[in-house]
Design a protein around this motif. Structure first.
Motif, PDB file in Angstrom:
ATOM      1  N   TRP A  57       0.817  -1.216   0.000  1.00 38.81           N
ATOM      2  CA  TRP A  57       0.000   0.000   0.000  1.00 38.81           C
ATOM      3  C   TRP A  57       0.854   1.271   0.000  1.00 38.81           C
ATOM      4  N   ASN A  58       2.149   1.136   0.135  1.00 38.63           N
ATOM      5  CA  ASN A  58       3.058   2.278   0.024  1.00 38.63           C
ATOM      6  C   ASN A  58       3.776   2.240  -1.323  1.00 38.63           C
ATOM      7  N   HIS A  59       3.965   3.401  -1.915  1.00 41.29           N
ATOM      8  CA  HIS A  59       4.722   3.529  -3.170  1.00 41.29           C
ATOM      9  C   HIS A  59       4.131   2.666  -4.286  1.00 41.29           C
ATOM     10  N   THR A  60       2.826   2.608  -4.344  1.00 42.15           N
ATOM     11  CA  THR A  60       2.130   1.839  -5.382  1.00 42.15           C
ATOM     12  C   THR A  60       1.692   2.781  -6.510  1.00 42.15           C
ATOM     13  N   PRO A  61       1.271   2.226  -7.656  1.00 37.35           N
ATOM     14  CA  PRO A  61       0.824   3.093  -8.753  1.00 37.35           C
ATOM     15  C   PRO A  61      -0.441   3.867  -8.387  1.00 37.35           C
ATOM     16  N   CYS A  62      -0.726   4.859  -9.197  1.00 40.41           N
ATOM     17  CA  CYS A  62      -1.951   5.641  -9.031  1.00 40.41           C
ATOM     18  C   CYS A  62      -2.989   5.241 -10.070  1.00 40.41           C
ATOM     19  N   LEU A  63      -4.230   5.280  -9.664  1.00 46.02           N
ATOM     20  CA  LEU A  63      -5.352   5.012 -10.561  1.00 46.02           C
ATOM     21  C   LEU A  63      -6.423   6.035 -10.259  1.00 46.02           C
ATOM     22  N   MET A 105      -0.463  -8.340  -8.497  1.00 50.66           N
ATOM     23  CA  MET A 105       0.610  -7.406  -8.844  1.00 50.66           C
ATOM     24  C   MET A 105       1.531  -7.277  -7.638  1.00 50.66           C
ATOM     25  N   ASN A 106       2.788  -7.598  -7.832  1.00 46.46           N
ATOM     26  CA  ASN A 106       3.757  -7.499  -6.745  1.00 46.46           C
ATOM     27  C   ASN A 106       4.232  -6.066  -6.569  1.00 46.46           C
ATOM     28  N   GLY A 107       3.296  -5.213  -6.202  1.00 39.52           N
ATOM     29  CA  GLY A 107       3.613  -3.829  -5.895  1.00 39.52           C
ATOM     30  C   GLY A 107       3.552  -2.877  -7.058  1.00 39.52           C
ATOM     31  N   ASN A 108       4.077  -3.289  -8.238  1.00 37.71           N
ATOM     32  CA  ASN A 108       4.017  -2.450  -9.435  1.00 37.71           C
ATOM     33  C   ASN A 108       4.194  -3.324 -10.665  1.00 37.71           C
ATOM     34  N   THR A 109       4.034  -2.718 -11.844  1.00 39.40           N
ATOM     35  CA  THR A 109       4.034  -3.494 -13.086  1.00 39.40           C
ATOM     36  C   THR A 109       5.425  -3.814 -13.614  1.00 39.40           C
ATOM     37  N   TRP A 110       6.478  -3.389 -12.923  1.00 39.78           N
ATOM     38  CA  TRP A 110       7.829  -3.804 -13.293  1.00 39.78           C
ATOM     39  C   TRP A 110       8.097  -5.220 -12.787  1.00 39.78           C
ATOM     40  N   ARG A 111       7.317  -5.658 -11.813  1.00 42.91           N
ATOM     41  CA  ARG A 111       7.493  -6.978 -11.218  1.00 42.91           C
ATOM     42  C   ARG A 111       6.418  -7.929 -11.747  1.00 42.91           C
ATOM     43  N   ARG A 140     -12.424 -13.880  -9.375  1.00 39.79           N
ATOM     44  CA  ARG A 140     -13.771 -13.397  -9.728  1.00 39.79           C
ATOM     45  C   ARG A 140     -14.776 -13.787  -8.652  1.00 39.79           C
ATOM     46  N   ALA A 141     -14.638 -14.979  -8.108  1.00 39.73           N
ATOM     47  CA  ALA A 141     -15.538 -15.419  -7.046  1.00 39.73           C
ATOM     48  C   ALA A 141     -15.410 -14.540  -5.806  1.00 39.73           C
ATOM     49  N   ALA A 142     -14.264 -13.891  -5.642  1.00 37.09           N
ATOM     50  CA  ALA A 142     -14.047 -12.983  -4.521  1.00 37.09           C
ATOM     51  C   ALA A 142     -14.455 -11.548  -4.850  1.00 37.09           C
ATOM     52  N   GLY A 143     -15.150 -11.353  -5.971  1.00 31.33           N
ATOM     53  CA  GLY A 143     -15.672 -10.031  -6.310  1.00 31.33           C
ATOM     54  C   GLY A 143     -14.775  -9.164  -7.156  1.00 31.33           C
ATOM     55  N   PHE A 144     -13.675  -9.721  -7.682  1.00 32.20           N
ATOM     56  CA  PHE A 144     -12.777  -8.945  -8.534  1.00 32.20           C
ATOM     57  C   PHE A 144     -13.258  -9.008  -9.988  1.00 32.20           C
ATOM     58  N   HIS A 145     -12.967  -7.941 -10.734  1.00 30.61           N
ATOM     59  CA  HIS A 145     -13.305  -7.894 -12.164  1.00 30.61           C
ATOM     60  C   HIS A 145     -12.061  -7.502 -12.956  1.00 30.61           C
ATOM     61  N   GLU A 146     -12.053  -7.843 -14.222  1.00 31.81           N
ATOM     62  CA  GLU A 146     -10.902  -7.503 -15.065  1.00 31.81           C
ATOM     63  C   GLU A 146     -10.840  -6.000 -15.279  1.00 31.81           C
ATOM     64  N   ILE A 147      -9.670  -5.429 -15.005  1.00 28.36           N
ATOM     65  CA  ILE A 147      -9.480  -3.998 -15.212  1.00 28.36           C
ATOM     66  C   ILE A 147      -8.578  -3.714 -16.404  1.00 28.36           C
ATOM     67  N   ALA A 148      -7.779  -4.706 -16.812  1.00 29.74           N
ATOM     68  CA  ALA A 148      -6.897  -4.539 -17.967  1.00 29.74           C
ATOM     69  C   ALA A 148      -6.652  -5.906 -18.593  1.00 29.74           C
ATOM     70  N   ALA A 149      -6.545  -5.919 -19.933  1.00 27.04           N
ATOM     71  CA  ALA A 149      -6.326  -7.163 -20.677  1.00 27.04           C
ATOM     72  C   ALA A 149      -5.045  -7.049 -21.498  1.00 27.04           C
ATOM     73  N   SER A 203       3.355   7.115 -19.629  1.00 29.96           N
ATOM     74  CA  SER A 203       1.902   7.223 -19.758  1.00 29.96           C
ATOM     75  C   SER A 203       1.200   5.864 -19.734  1.00 29.96           C
ATOM     76  N   ASN A 204       1.954   4.799 -19.478  1.00 31.58           N
ATOM     77  CA  ASN A 204       1.366   3.458 -19.448  1.00 31.58           C
ATOM     78  C   ASN A 204       0.414   3.285 -18.271  1.00 31.58           C
ATOM     79  N   PHE A 205      -0.519   2.386 -18.421  1.00 31.03           N
ATOM     80  CA  PHE A 205      -1.490   2.078 -17.377  1.00 31.03           C
ATOM     81  C   PHE A 205      -0.774   1.593 -16.118  1.00 31.03           C
ATOM     82  N   LEU A 206      -1.110   2.199 -14.967  1.00 30.51           N
ATOM     83  CA  LEU A 206      -0.537   1.854 -13.662  1.00 30.51           C
ATOM     84  C   LEU A 206       0.985   2.006 -13.622  1.00 30.51           C
TER      85      LEU A 206
END
Length: 328
Positions: A57-63, A105-111, A140-149, A203-206
């Motif tokens: 929750w620290n130093h994570t991407p912005c959305l 996501m292990n903290g950010n999209t570089w990982r 999905r059963a835990a209420g998550f939905h796809e945000i990026a493909a 400008s990439n997502f996340l």
């Protein structure tokens, strides 16, 4: 299961916990070097972990202007355990002030991030993420939905150009030069590539910037595996402004299969104002790959709505894998 089966620990204070057989270790999926802010374990009646995950929750991407909470390093032995663990992870992140949770996501999209969601059955390629096929449905059963493909595609190579020769001539006349990476100056070359990545991917997502040392550490591991001629760097007035990084699929070779050429990373400095340069770089490295005996190229892990994906479409790529990133 009841709430007492859930254990949250700050990453600096995790006691040794026995794992039920078949469950990967936390450090295997999210090492301490990736600095998770905490970990959650789900324990059975015998005190053995049957599911676990890492939280950031620290130093994570912005959305949408807000920092997200990230769930990564996830492992569970069944759907019931997965849903209970993910519910606990979301509650912990909410307690930390997070409004939006993203994963895997292990903290950010570089990982390590995203899950394989669909596949034709083609074998895994070098540096591809792995996950049990059931994981996306459990999220999905835990209420998550796809945000990026994302997707990976195969390209049949025939040694023929797909961009007009006039385009390459125009770029070269503008003062650009294209050369292979110099392995004798590998560290210096990586620093130039790193600078391009920071500008190209901003400008990439996340997106979050990665430290130079983190970037160098990841690419140092590849030095002995690469063919210098298949990594092209573009310069203008001695300053690097673009590159394409291609590498043989050594994992396929280890299985006894003919390896494809992986187009791993393509980046162009937007300030260089070189429209079409990405297409020229991909074309050039693929034609060279054909001359070296590759019959197939892989365009891998592409966000479904970006310029690189359009290059794949131009090359008549056939999708063999799709990936999902989830949010709640």
């Amino acid at each position: 299961m009841n709430h007492s089966d859930i254990r949250f620990y700050p990453s600096s204070d995790i006691p040794p916990l026995p794992l039920l057989e078949g469950l990967p270790s936390p450090d295997e999926l999210a090492p301490m070097s990736e600095m998770p802010d905490g970990r959650i374990f789900l324990l059975n009646a015998q005190g053995q972990a049957v599911a676990h995950t890492a939280l950031w929750w620290n130093h994570t991407p912005c959305l949408e202007g807000n920092e997200v909470g990230a769930i990564g390093g996830f492992a569970a032995l069944g759907e019931i355990e997965a849903v209970a663990l993910l519910e606990a992870a979301v509650k912990e992140l909410q307690a930390q002030g997070v409004q939006k949770v993203v994963g895997p996501m292990n903290g950010n999209t570089w990982r390590r991030y995203r899950y394989i969601a669909e596949s034709t059955g083609r074998g895994p390629f070098l540096l591809e993420p792995r996950n049990p096929a059931s994981y996306p449905e459990w999220w999905r059963a835990a209420g998550f939905h796809e945000i990026a493909a994302y997707s990976s595609s195969t390209i049949l190579l025939d040694g023929q150009p797909t961009v007009a020769d006039a385009l390459k001539k125009r770029l070269l006349k503008s003062g650009l030069t294209i050369r292979p990476i110099d392995l004798n100056r590998y560290e210096e070359e990586l620093r130039a590539i790193y600078t391009i990545c920071l500008k190209s991917f901003a400008s990439n997502f996340l997106y979050t910037p990665l430290s130079e040392e983190g970037f160098l550490g990841a690419y140092r591991k590849l030095k002995d595996r690469i063919d210098a001629e298949l990594v092209k760097i573009v310069e203008r007035d001695g300053v690097a402004c673009g590159f394409v990084f291609a590498i043989a699929d050594l994992e396929a070779a280890a299985r006894g299969e003919k390896p494809a050429l992986i187009i791993k990373t393509l980046a162009v400095d937007p300030e260089a104002r070189c429209p079409g340069l990405g297409s020229v770089l991909v074309d050039e490295v693929q034609m060279l790959g054909y001359q070296k005996g590759f019959s197939t190229a892989l365009h891998v892990l592409q966000f479904d709505d970006n310029n690189v994906r359009r290059i794949t479409t131009r090359h008549h790529g056939e999708t063999f894998r799709r990936y999902s990133l989830f949010a709640r």
